[in-house]
Design a protein around this motif. Structure first.
Motif, PDB file in Angstrom:
ATOM      1  N   VAL A   1       0.832  -1.205   0.000  1.00  0.00           N
ATOM      2  CA  VAL A   1       0.000   0.000   0.000  1.00  0.00           C
ATOM      3  C   VAL A   1       0.868   1.257   0.000  1.00  0.00           C
ATOM      4  N   ALA A   2       1.931   1.261   0.798  1.00  0.00           N
ATOM      5  CA  ALA A   2       2.702   2.485   1.023  1.00  0.00           C
ATOM      6  C   ALA A   2       3.490   2.927  -0.195  1.00  0.00           C
ATOM      7  N   ILE A   3       4.144   1.996  -0.886  1.00  0.00           N
ATOM      8  CA  ILE A   3       5.003   2.391  -2.002  1.00  0.00           C
ATOM      9  C   ILE A   3       4.204   2.999  -3.152  1.00  0.00           C
ATOM     10  N   PRO A   4       3.151   2.344  -3.660  1.00  0.00           N
ATOM     11  CA  PRO A   4       2.369   2.990  -4.730  1.00  0.00           C
ATOM     12  C   PRO A   4       1.731   4.295  -4.279  1.00  0.00           C
ATOM     13  N   LEU A   5       1.236   4.335  -3.042  1.00  0.00           N
ATOM     14  CA  LEU A   5       0.600   5.555  -2.558  1.00  0.00           C
ATOM     15  C   LEU A   5       1.603   6.689  -2.442  1.00  0.00           C
ATOM     16  N   GLY A   6       2.773   6.410  -1.857  1.00  0.00           N
ATOM     17  CA  GLY A   6       3.787   7.451  -1.719  1.00  0.00           C
ATOM     18  C   GLY A   6       4.278   7.958  -3.059  1.00  0.00           C
ATOM     19  N   VAL A   7       4.482   7.052  -4.028  1.00  0.00           N
ATOM     20  CA  VAL A   7       4.922   7.455  -5.363  1.00  0.00           C
ATOM     21  C   VAL A   7       3.853   8.297  -6.048  1.00  0.00           C
ATOM     22  N   ALA A   8       2.603   7.877  -5.961  1.00  0.00           N
ATOM     23  CA  ALA A   8       1.516   8.606  -6.625  1.00  0.00           C
ATOM     24  C   ALA A   8       1.358  10.011  -6.051  1.00  0.00           C
TER      25      ALA A   8
ATOM     26  N   ILE B   1      -4.922  -5.809   9.173  1.00  0.00           N
ATOM     27  CA  ILE B   1      -5.211  -4.381   8.958  1.00  0.00           C
ATOM     28  C   ILE B   1      -4.783  -3.570  10.175  1.00  0.00           C
ATOM     29  N   ALA B   2      -5.085  -4.075  11.365  1.00  0.00           N
ATOM     30  CA  ALA B   2      -4.720  -3.351  12.588  1.00  0.00           C
ATOM     31  C   ALA B   2      -3.209  -3.157  12.692  1.00  0.00           C
ATOM     32  N   LEU B   3      -2.440  -4.170  12.304  1.00  0.00           N
ATOM     33  CA  LEU B   3      -0.982  -4.054  12.360  1.00  0.00           C
ATOM     34  C   LEU B   3      -0.407  -3.215  11.232  1.00  0.00           C
ATOM     35  N   ALA B   4      -1.065  -3.207  10.064  1.00  0.00           N
ATOM     36  CA  ALA B   4      -0.470  -2.606   8.866  1.00  0.00           C
ATOM     37  C   ALA B   4      -0.795  -1.130   8.691  1.00  0.00           C
ATOM     38  N   ILE B   5      -1.902  -0.640   9.244  1.00  0.00           N
ATOM     39  CA  ILE B   5      -2.340   0.727   8.958  1.00  0.00           C
ATOM     40  C   ILE B   5      -1.292   1.756   9.369  1.00  0.00           C
ATOM     41  N   GLY B   6      -0.833   1.693  10.610  1.00  0.00           N
ATOM     42  CA  GLY B   6       0.133   2.681  11.085  1.00  0.00           C
ATOM     43  C   GLY B   6       1.443   2.650  10.317  1.00  0.00           C
ATOM     44  N   PRO B   7       2.102   1.485  10.202  1.00  0.00           N
ATOM     45  CA  PRO B   7       3.339   1.422   9.424  1.00  0.00           C
ATOM     46  C   PRO B   7       3.158   1.832   7.970  1.00  0.00           C
ATOM     47  N   ALA B   8       2.034   1.503   7.353  1.00  0.00           N
ATOM     48  CA  ALA B   8       1.801   1.900   5.958  1.00  0.00           C
ATOM     49  C   ALA B   8       1.752   3.419   5.834  1.00  0.00           C
ATOM     50  N   ALA B   9       1.128   4.081   6.794  1.00  0.00           N
ATOM     51  CA  ALA B   9       1.051   5.540   6.754  1.00  0.00           C
ATOM     52  C   ALA B   9       2.433   6.173   6.907  1.00  0.00           C
ATOM     53  N   VAL B  10       3.221   5.651   7.848  1.00  0.00           N
ATOM     54  CA  VAL B  10       4.572   6.178   8.056  1.00  0.00           C
ATOM     55  C   VAL B  10       5.446   5.932   6.830  1.00  0.00           C
ATOM     56  N   LEU B  11       5.386   4.726   6.297  1.00  0.00           N
ATOM     57  CA  LEU B  11       6.218   4.371   5.152  1.00  0.00           C
ATOM     58  C   LEU B  11       5.824   5.170   3.912  1.00  0.00           C
TER      59      LEU B  11
END
Length: 336
Positions: free
Chosen positions: A136-143, A206-216
């Motif tokens: 989630v993080a890499i495509p979102l951050g690039v976009a 989802i509970a574990l991934a949301i925070g790290p995905a936002a930071v990344l």
């Protein structure tokens, strides 16, 4: 001889070291191995002292105040707590080399057996959550980086920044509680607790991934913005190459160094974060085991579980350092 014009010149990113000289690579491996061994020694020593720093008699606390004195004495002798401290430490280290983490006070089972049964549940949860966060993080951050480059779409930038900060600051166990209340209890879309089938993974992941995905995603955006302003990217645009090719082939690979570093740290934090998330979802992993052991004062089980968690974090961080050295030797190995 014909001279290439700027329009025909090849596109070259910032120069990177293509190989790692043998001597520098050897010194790097020795340093990282030495650091890992020292960290493991500190971890083992801390886990050994854990049972001795507990106020009072840990065996009496685990067996209860009504336990017969002869039972308490026998258990203390079985655990080796009557021996001198140095002797206990040497025995503890020797048992660790044999894979012996001791025996649970409550279940009378080997701690290593319990951990080997529970570890796969924790590992699968942490790795799947990490994969989701990265995906989630890499495509979102690039976009977002491409969309907001050079101050464009200011509203999109502010929305992304605010949302990612909020999501990255919410504790994962609170996210888990909210997911259970809304998606499991009210809507009934997913199981409330337990590990039974693929759907049971959805909410804890989802509970574990949301925070790290936002930071990344924030880090990916910052790194991409930096790369998109380099000379070789401007040259690529002057050649009128497709934007997708510029962003994915030329920009993204040069923005992964910081992303990889932070990603490895996030994976280690996810492993530690499973302690609380597993208890929210009654997940049969090491996290729920360590909380139950603390509640029942089963100190050998707590000792062994904490040691395993610490080893996992240290090994993950070491692997990240090695991967980073292979991708960009200059940033890790340096001149030494």
């Amino acid at each position: 001889m014909t001279t290439l014009t700027p329009a025909a010149a090849p596109i070259r990113p910032a120069p990177r070291t293509r190989g790692i000289p043998g001597g520098r690579w050897t010194r790097f491996v020795v340093r990282r191995t030495g650091r890992l061994l020292v960290s493991l020694w500190v971890l083992v020593t801390a886990s050994f002292l854990m049972i001795h720093l507990v106020p009072g008699d840990p065996v009496r606390a685990a067996l209860g105040l009504t336990a017969p004195p002869d039972l308490v004495a026998a258990k203390r002798k079985a655990l080796g707590l009557e021996d001198p401290l140095l002797t206990q430490y040497l025995h503890y280290v020797g048992h660790l080399f044999r894979g012996d983490l001791g025996e649970s006070i409550q279940s009378q089972l080997a701690v290593s057996d319990t951990i080997s049964q529970r570890l796969p549940a924790t590992a699968s949860l942490a790795l799947l959550a990490f994969a989701v966060a990265v995906a989630v993080a890499i495509p979102l951050g690039v976009a977002v980086a491409v969309a907001t480059r050079r101050g464009r779409r200011r509203r999109t930038e502010l929305t992304f920044a605010g949302t990612s900060v909020v999501l990255g600051s919410i504790p994962d166990f609170l996210v888990g509680v909210a997911l259970v209340a809304v998606l499991a209890v009210n809507l009934g879309w997913f199981p409330v607790a337990g590990r039974s089938g693929a759907t049971s993974y959805v909410l804890p992941v989802i509970a574990l991934a949301i925070g790290p995905a936002a930071v990344l995603a924030r880090i990916v955006r910052v790194e991409m913005l930096s790369v998109l302003d380099t000379d070789y990217i401007r040259t690529a645009r002057a050649k009128r190459l497709p934007s997708l090719r510029i962003n994915l082939r030329h920009a993204l690979p040069n923005a992964v160094t910081a992303t990889l570093t932070l990603g490895g740290m996030l994976l280690a934090s996810m492993v530690a974060g499973t302690v609380l998330v597993e208890n929210v979802f009654a997940w049969p992993g090491l996290g729920s085991t360590i909380v139950q052991s603390i509640t029942t004062k089963d100190y050998p089980m707590v000792q062994g579980t904490v040691l395993v968690y610490g080893v996992i974090v240290l090994v993950v961080n070491t692997l990240v350092d090695v991967a980073l050295a292979l991708i960009d030797p200059r940033s890790t190995i340096g001149d030494s």
